[in-house]
Design a protein around this motif. Structure first.
Motif, mmCIF file in Angstrom:
data_model
loop_
_atom_site.group_PDB
_atom_site.id
_atom_site.type_symbol
_atom_site.label_atom_id
_atom_site.label_comp_id
_atom_site.label_asym_id
_atom_site.label_seq_id
_atom_site.Cartn_x
_atom_site.Cartn_y
_atom_site.Cartn_z
ATOM 1 N N VAL A 143 0.834 -1.194 0.000
ATOM 2 C CA VAL A 143 0.000 0.000 0.000
ATOM 3 C C VAL A 143 0.872 1.248 0.000
ATOM 4 O O VAL A 143 0.542 2.250 -0.645
ATOM 5 N N ARG A 144 1.997 1.205 0.722
ATOM 6 C CA ARG A 144 2.960 2.295 0.729
ATOM 7 C C ARG A 144 4.343 1.726 0.473
ATOM 8 O O ARG A 144 4.645 0.637 0.947
ATOM 9 N N PRO A 145 5.190 2.418 -0.278
ATOM 10 C CA PRO A 145 4.973 3.747 -0.840
ATOM 11 C C PRO A 145 3.996 3.730 -2.007
ATOM 12 O O PRO A 145 3.845 2.724 -2.702
ATOM 13 N N PHE A 146 3.376 4.865 -2.221
ATOM 14 C CA PHE A 146 2.303 5.013 -3.190
ATOM 15 C C PHE A 146 2.665 4.558 -4.598
ATOM 16 O O PHE A 146 1.831 3.933 -5.262
ATOM 17 N N PRO A 147 3.881 4.846 -5.129
ATOM 18 C CA PRO A 147 4.154 4.458 -6.510
ATOM 19 C C PRO A 147 3.968 2.977 -6.792
ATOM 20 O O PRO A 147 3.735 2.588 -7.933
ATOM 21 N N GLY A 148 4.054 2.133 -5.739
ATOM 22 C CA GLY A 148 3.824 0.717 -5.957
ATOM 23 C C GLY A 148 2.424 0.401 -6.442
ATOM 24 O O GLY A 148 2.182 -0.640 -7.070
ATOM 25 N N LEU A 149 1.476 1.294 -6.152
ATOM 26 C CA LEU A 149 0.101 1.069 -6.583
ATOM 27 C C LEU A 149 -0.059 1.174 -8.096
ATOM 28 O O LEU A 149 -1.070 0.744 -8.644
ATOM 29 N N ARG A 150 0.923 1.766 -8.775
ATOM 30 C CA ARG A 150 0.863 1.801 -10.243
ATOM 31 C C ARG A 150 0.790 0.387 -10.809
ATOM 32 O O ARG A 150 0.122 0.147 -11.811
ATOM 33 N N ARG A 151 1.522 -0.515 -10.175
ATOM 34 C CA ARG A 151 1.516 -1.914 -10.639
ATOM 35 C C ARG A 151 0.126 -2.507 -10.543
ATOM 36 O O ARG A 151 -0.321 -3.227 -11.445
ATOM 37 N N LEU A 152 -0.583 -2.198 -9.461
ATOM 38 C CA LEU A 152 -1.946 -2.674 -9.287
ATOM 39 C C LEU A 152 -2.872 -2.070 -10.339
ATOM 40 O O LEU A 152 -3.687 -2.766 -10.948
ATOM 41 N N VAL A 153 -2.757 -0.760 -10.564
ATOM 42 C CA VAL A 153 -3.606 -0.086 -11.540
ATOM 43 C C VAL A 153 -3.356 -0.644 -12.937
ATOM 44 O O VAL A 153 -4.291 -0.876 -13.710
#
Length: 406
Positions: A143-153
């Protein structure tokens, strides 16, 4: 980012001034939700002759309150972030790209991971935390750091379908999954599982909210499993502590937080979970030149949730404290002689949660909660105003993704 600023040797004279630059030095370590308030105030300190430096590994601060709706397609990425470099240039702040590895309190220097030594007369740490069980998370999306969420998106946007497992039924995991199911769950081929080790979801809030969240997620087809402890995330599956495993294409790790190892390695006082201990003035006990805020610290005598709400409030408090400390240095008064106000946390940390639908939830401590469009509207207003304050303008909602229909 700008080229690294070369450090000078720390000041040693009575006025606490840097012998080369001739100015006191404020070092901001990390560009988190608290330190961004100090960056915005830096221009007036620079005009008074203070040298201000930001040490950060990231050019951008991604606002955590907008992360779930970014994943849900409500916001574009650029609408959820603050350009720290631009903020520094506007305020006359020097930027050093990198991470802090150690604090040399004797020399009054912060040592970066690259070996650079940055002197300070005052230093403020706002570097966030780490997943409580980082090794168990394996290759999961954090969940953090935020840039990791790009992979999910990217996975939600490009995969024809798949199995997503979310580990952790707290505010982060639940809000993200609500927005994910509103986005990807309406397309065939996606399945979702939520694993929570405790007896209910949203354990920090009112029991009724946890039950309501579980009902909403199950209505969207989510397999919610309580009393389920995860041992570790592995490629293609999640292994449970009872020895069984669940297959999955992607795992989202939304568990608790622990402190950064550099504080213990530096001999600074830390509490359980390696969080840096700070007093009610947000100063490190025994080290009045050092202050801290956000997920990396534990404020003595409080039990604060590690959320952006509290970090933002700490930043506003530190803005006044740092100003007083700098004025004290101008008057040849060491920091330990400057009287500072005590930080006053919220009686109950207010949470505004989005749901991926035209309804928001308000959570106030373990007893009160509410739901309705008004709370979602309030959340959007608060989030956009906060980010807009540091971006130099308001943020608009992305019109390209309409509200999903049941």
């Amino acid at each position: 980012m700008a080229a690294p600023t070369r450090a000078c040797q720390p000041g040693r004279n009575a006025a606490e001034r840097d012998p080369v630059a001739g100015r006191p030095h404020l070092l901001l370590v990390g560009g988190g939700h608290a330190n961004v308030a100090l960056l915005r105030a830096a221009a007036r300190w620079v005009r008074r002759g203070v040298r201000v430096t930001l040490l950060t590994p990231d050019r951008f601060l991604w606002y955590s309150g907008m992360a779930p709706e970014f994943v849900g397609g409500r916001y574009r990425e650029e609408e959820t972030r603050i350009d720290l470099l631009r903020l520094c240039l506007r305020g006359g702040v020097a930027v050093v790209p990198g991470r802090a590895a150690r604090v040399d309190v004797t020399a009054r220097e912060v040592v970066t991971a690259g070996g650079e030594r940055l002197p300070y007369n005052l230093a403020v740490f706002d570097i966030g935390g780490l997943p409580a069980d980082e090794e168990a998370a394996g290759n999961a999306v954090r969940v953090r750091p935020f840039p990791g969420l790009r992979r999910l998106v990217n996975w939600l946007d490009t995969a024809p379908g798949g199995r997503l497992t979310v580990v952790g039924g707290g505010a982060a995991g639940v809000e993200l999954l609500l927005n994910i199911t509103a986005r990807g769950g309406r397309r065939p081929g996606f399945t979702f599982t939520l694993l929570e080790p405790g007896p209910r979801l949203l354990a920090a809030f009112a029991p009724g909210l946890g039950r309501h969240a579980g009902a909403r997620l199950r209505a969207r087809g989510v397999d919610v499993r309580l009393h389920t402890c995860v041992a570790r995330a592995l490629p293609g599956r999640v292994e449970l502590e009872d020895g069984t495993s669940l297959p999955g294409d992607l795992t989202l790790w939304a568990t608790g937080t622990r402190g950064q190892p550099l504080f213990r390695a530096s001999g600074l006082p830390v509490g359980e979970g390696d969080f840096l201990r700070v007093t009610r003035t947000l100063q490190v006990p025994g080290y009045p030149r050092l202050s801290g805020a956000g997920d990396a610290v534990q404020v003595e005598g409080t039990h604060l949730d590690r959320s952006g709400v509290n970090a933002v409030k700490q930043g506003l408090h530190l803005r006044g404290s740092v100003d007083r400390l700098l004025r004290g240095l101008d008057q040849d008064r060491p920091p330990e002689t400057v009287r500072l106000r005590r930080f006053r946390p919220y009686p109950a940390s207010p949470y505004l949660l989005s749901t991926g639908e035209p309804e928001g939830w308000l959570a106030l401590g373990p007893f009160l909660w509410g739901r309705g469009r008004v709370w979602l509207g309030l959340k959007h207003r608060v989030d956009r105003l906060w980010v807009g304050r540091y971006r130099g303008g308001a943020v608009c909602l992305a019109p390209r993704v309409p509200w999903p229909r049941d």
